[in-house]
Structure formats: structure tokens, C-alpha cells
Scaffold this motif. Structure first.
Motif, PDB file in Angstrom:
ATOM      1  N   PHE A  31       0.830  -1.211   0.000  1.00 38.62           N
ATOM      2  CA  PHE A  31       0.000   0.000   0.000  1.00 38.62           C
ATOM      3  C   PHE A  31       0.863   1.260   0.000  1.00 38.62           C
ATOM      4  O   PHE A  31       0.520   2.260  -0.630  1.00 38.62           O
ATOM      5  CB  PHE A  31      -0.924   0.005   1.215  1.00 38.62           C
ATOM      6  N   GLY A  32       1.995   1.220   0.715  1.00 39.92           N
ATOM      7  CA  GLY A  32       2.885   2.373   0.743  1.00 39.92           C
ATOM      8  C   GLY A  32       3.525   2.631  -0.606  1.00 39.92           C
ATOM      9  O   GLY A  32       3.638   3.785  -1.048  1.00 39.92           O
ATOM     10  N   ALA A  33       3.953   1.565  -1.272  1.00 39.89           N
ATOM     11  CA  ALA A  33       4.533   1.697  -2.608  1.00 39.89           C
ATOM     12  C   ALA A  33       3.505   2.252  -3.584  1.00 39.89           C
ATOM     13  O   ALA A  33       3.816   3.071  -4.460  1.00 39.89           O
ATOM     14  CB  ALA A  33       5.050   0.341  -3.087  1.00 39.89           C
ATOM     15  N   THR A  34       2.268   1.822  -3.431  1.00 41.63           N
ATOM     16  CA  THR A  34       1.182   2.308  -4.289  1.00 41.63           C
ATOM     17  C   THR A  34       0.896   3.780  -4.037  1.00 41.63           C
ATOM     18  O   THR A  34       0.729   4.568  -4.977  1.00 41.63           O
ATOM     19  CB  THR A  34      -0.090   1.476  -4.053  1.00 41.63           C
ATOM     20  N   ALA A  35       0.843   4.167  -2.775  1.00 42.45           N
ATOM     21  CA  ALA A  35       0.567   5.563  -2.435  1.00 42.45           C
ATOM     22  C   ALA A  35       1.627   6.492  -3.004  1.00 42.45           C
ATOM     23  O   ALA A  35       1.314   7.541  -3.584  1.00 42.45           O
ATOM     24  CB  ALA A  35       0.491   5.714  -0.911  1.00 42.45           C
ATOM     25  N   ALA A  36       2.902   6.108  -2.849  1.00 42.26           N
ATOM     26  CA  ALA A  36       3.991   6.932  -3.370  1.00 42.26           C
ATOM     27  C   ALA A  36       3.931   7.018  -4.890  1.00 42.26           C
ATOM     28  O   ALA A  36       4.087   8.103  -5.475  1.00 42.26           O
ATOM     29  CB  ALA A  36       5.332   6.366  -2.916  1.00 42.26           C
ATOM     30  N   SER A  37       3.710   5.885  -5.537  1.00 43.00           N
ATOM     31  CA  SER A  37       3.644   5.850  -6.998  1.00 43.00           C
ATOM     32  C   SER A  37       2.460   6.660  -7.511  1.00 43.00           C
ATOM     33  O   SER A  37       2.558   7.375  -8.517  1.00 43.00           O
ATOM     34  CB  SER A  37       3.530   4.398  -7.485  1.00 43.00           C
TER      35      SER A  37
END
Length: 453
Positions: free
Chosen positions: A157-163
Motif C-alpha cells: 500500500f505504501g509503494a502504491t501511495a507513493a507511486s
């Protein structure tokens, strides 16, 4: 209000100008710390296998690999995420039990380089990515952690939010990106039973899946709207107990990235409390190892679940053995990257001392977890006396911090395969990220990055 829309609104509404100076400075240190681990891990055998895989499969040259060369954004997130986790020196957040840098930073870096975005854009995306994965991790901790590796699952979820921030998704698109991130979130702890290489897939795939979810959402690919709290969603499927409020409480009013902890020992964080105490004994010259009868390490249950290993047979397994790490720290007075090797793994003195290390649960310490990752160590000497030491916060926690100079020195040591001048320039550019017009300027300072792979 449903959780995903609230997270989506937070992502779209938070900009560089909203970040306090402390958060900006701290985020840059997190990114520098990420690169130290990534550069140190680039040559490790499992990472080389992953690198071979992505190069065999091919990919547009969109983003830089720490193993050398360029590949697609997805491949770069995959390789660079895996590389930064393997030496066990990446950051950690106590309350969520997540190594955020190893999933958030590689996804954000690949996306920012591909789209020619600025250092300010990267800083903003990383701070947002940490916030989102930490909150979801806190919501499911600690029950989720028994079977699931939070870095892999919540980290997606963190990788998705940043992307999503970097690709400029709107709120509706972010909801769909989060939905598809959650359905891909995975990472089981079973690898720890035999020291398999699987652990490196966890951050690599989490970073990669964040990129995939974001790019698909931008194309109109839909995902579950209630992926977190839905009846067949993440919370109910993957945790015995969860607290939805932890996702949204004070969201947008604080930045959890400053709660981050940094590692100074090259082993599982759950071993660091005892290692710190052993190193203190060595520095204080309170003890002669020959006089030790036995050592009792009292700690929290999760530490024992993950690190109770009386007979590690690989270097990597030794990093997850509280018995080994305790003995190593007492005998060597340190536990850095170069201290975990075949020589120490089979060292007769370490093995002998390991046999005298007993690990047990302490009810009070266990009750304080995960707010405190503490330990109490009783060293019983042959003359009948007992030396007792205790800590609530391992070195590197916000309550027991390392300095920025110590983190810079850590980077310089971990990136030792790069020429010293290039290391200095690279570190200075990371610490001045807000001045860079494009992320490519960062990689241009490392002319010999291909030598790492």
C-alpha cells in the motif's frame, strides 16, 4: 466514510509545501539510508538471480537498477526493492513492524526517474508512502505479523501511495490502485524455517506491485473500493484483530515517518536489544567471556517467534538467531555487516557461548510491545554473581536516536564498492534532493554503478 477514499484524498491533498522542515530533512535521511542498504545488497547471490531474471525477460530502459544498467519501471522497483533488504540494515517502524524504505523508496525512485520528476516530488511521495503503509500496518499489528511479513503486505500500500502521488492519480484512480494493491499483498514467514531466499521477493514484489497497481489505475483498471475494511478485504482476511481507526486518526495532522527507526546491526531488528546490551558490557569492560556461565535474554513473544534459533546453519539464518546475535555481540563487541560471515557462523567460541544463551518471554516486556521493543539480559557468572542490563529502545529508535552524521557514515561504509568521491557526491545530492530538477541528476553522480552488480 470508507477508508480508501480518505486515503486517496490525503494523497492528492498533501504537497511538498505541507511538509514541515523536520519531515523534509528526515525523509532525505531515510532515502540515503535506503541507498546504503541497496548498494550493499546489489552483489548478493539472490539479488544477482533476480537481476538475471529481469534482464532475461527484458524491459524498456526507464529507470536505473542498483545492479547496473536500466530496465522498466516495474523491473527497477523489483530489483531495487529486493537489493535493499538483504543485508538486514534497512529501517524499521516499531508500531507497524514495517521496513518502509525497501518498498516505498524503490517504487518512488523508479516512477520519479521515468517521469523526469524532481527531488521535491520524490521527497513528498516517500513521506506519503511511509504514512500510508505505517497506518495500515498499525491497524493490523500484532496479530497479522505471526504469519504475514508486514513489509511485504502493508508495504504494498505504501509503494502504491507513493507511486500514485508521482503519477498524478486523482482520488477515484487512487481508490482503484489501492484495491488492486491489496489483492496482491502477500508475504509469508515460512521462509524463516529453512532460511530460504524468499524474503527478498517480499519487498521487491511489494514495490513492483505498487507500480503495477498505479499504472493500471491510470489506464482505468478498477479495483475493490473497500479493500481494507470489506467483508472479504485485507483486515478480515489477514488479521485476527484490527483497528480501522488507526488508519485515519490524525491523518494529515502528523507525519509518521519521523517515528522511523534506523538499524546499526546487520541482523533482524528483534535481536538488536540484546546486542546493544552485550556491546555495552564489552565497552564497560564489566565482563570476561570465559567467566560466563549462562545468559538469559528476557524479551517479548514476537522476538522469540522470529529469532529463537539455537542452530543457524547459514549466514542469513544467523541474522535471525537471537542466540547467535547475543553471543556474537558479546564476543566481538559489534554486529556490523562484515561480522556476519562463514567464519563467525562456525566459530567454536561463538557456538559454545550460544549453547549457554536462553531466551524467554518476559510478561512486562511483552505487554509493552510493539510500542517498546525491549529486553532484559541476565549474565550469570561462574562465581555466582549476576550482571543485569535492560533496554526499552534499541539504538536507532527515536527514543535512542542515531545522528545524521552516524547515518552518513553508515552509508559511506555500506556503499564501499563505489569510489570514495562518488560516495561523497551521491550523499550530498541525496541530502540536497529538494534542489534537483530531475532524479536522473542523482544517478549521474554514480558513474560506476555498474560495478556494483
Amino acid at each position: 466514510m470508507e477508508l480508501s477514499p480518505m486515503i486517496a484524498r490525503y494523497i492528492t491533498m498533501t504537497n511538498y509545501e505541507d511538509l514541515p522542515d523536520e519531515v523534509i530533512s528526515f525523509t532525505k535521511l531515510c532515502i540515503l539510508d535506503y541507498f546504503g542498504s541497496a548498494f550493499a545488497g546489489a552483489k548478493k547471490e539472490p539479488i544477482q538471480m533476480i537481476d538475471e531474471l529481469v534482464k532475461e525477460m527484458g524491459g524498456e530502459e526507464q529507470a536505473t537498477l542498483v545492479t547496473g544498467g536500466k530496465s522498466s519501471v516495474m523491473n527497477a522497483a523489483f530489483v531495487n526493492g529486493a537489493a535493499s533488504h538483504i543485508v538486514e540494515l534497512d529501517d524499521i517502524h516499531k508500531a507497524s513492524i514495517i521496513h518502509a524504505a525497501t518498498v516505498v523508496v524503490p517504487a518512488a525512485l523508479a516512477m520519479a526517474e521515468w517521469k523526469a520528476l524532481s527531488g521535491k516530488d520524490l521527497i513528498t511521495a516517500v513521506a506519503i508512502g511511509y504514512e500510508v503503509c505505517y497506518r495500515i500496518g498499525e491497524a493490523v499489528t500484532p496479530s497479522h505479523y505471526y504469519y504475514w511479513h508486514n513489509t511485504a503486505t502493508c508495504g504494498t500500500f505504501g509503494a502504491t501511495a507513493a507511486s500514485a502521488k508521482l503519477l498524478g492519480l486523482n482520488e477515484e484512480e487512487i481508490i482503484h490502485a489501492l484495491g488492486n494493491a491489496g489483492t496482491q499483498a502477500a508475504g509469508l514467514w515460512e521462509f524463516i524455517e529453512d532460511g530460504a531466499m524468499t524474503k527478498q521477493l517480499h519487498p521487491g514484489k511489494a514495490a513492483m506491485n505498487g507500480v503495477i497497481s498505479t499504472i493500471l489505475a491510470k489506464k482505468g483498471f478498477t479495483g475493490a473500493r473497500k479493500i481494507l475494511e470489506g467483508n472479504r478485504g485485507f483486515f478480515k482476511a489477514m488479521s485476527e484483530k484490527y483497528d480501522e481507526n488507526k488508519v485515519i486518526n490524525r491523518l494529515g495532522e502528523e507525519f509518521k515517518i519521523v517515528e522511523n527507526s534506523f538499524k546499526i546491526h546487520a541482523s533482524c531488528r528483534h535481536t538488536h536489544h540484546a546486542m546493544d546490551l552485550m556491546i555495552e558490557l564489552v565497552k564497560e569492560k564489566q565482563i570476561n567471556v570465559a567467566d560466563v556461565d549462562n545468559i538469559i535474554v528476557r524479551t517479548y513473544q514476537v522476538a522469540i517467534n522470529i529469532t529463537d534459533n539455537v542452530d543457524p546453519t547459514t549466514q542469513y539464518a544467523s541474522k535471525f538467531s537471537l542466540q547467535f546475535c547475543t553471543a556474537l555481540a558479546l564476543l566481538k563487541g559489534q554486529g556490523g555487516l562484515d561480522d556476519f560471515n562463514d567464519a563467525t557462523l562456525w566459530d567454536e567460541e561463538i557456538r559454545s557461548l550460544m549453547e549457554r544463551v536462553k531466551v524467554v518471554v518476559d510478561p512486562e516486556i511483552d505487554a509493552a510491545y510493539p510500542e517498546k521493543w525491549g529486553a532484559k539480559v541476565d549474565v550469570h557468572l561462574k562465581n555466582g554473581s549476576i550482571i543485569t542490563k535492560q533496554t526499552d529502545f534499541p539504538k536507532g529508535d527515536p527514543e535512542n536516536p542515531v545522528t545524521s552524521d552516524e547515518l552518513i557514515d553508515k552509508f559511506m561504509k555500506l556503499a564501499k564498492d563505489l569510489p570514495i568521491e562518488q560516495r561523497k557526491i551521491f550523499a550530498s545530492r541525496v541530502l540536497a534532493l529538494e534542489t534537483l530538477d530531475t532524479i536522473s541528476e542523482l544517478f549521474e553522480s554514480v558513474k560506476t554503478i555498474d560495478s556494483l552488480g
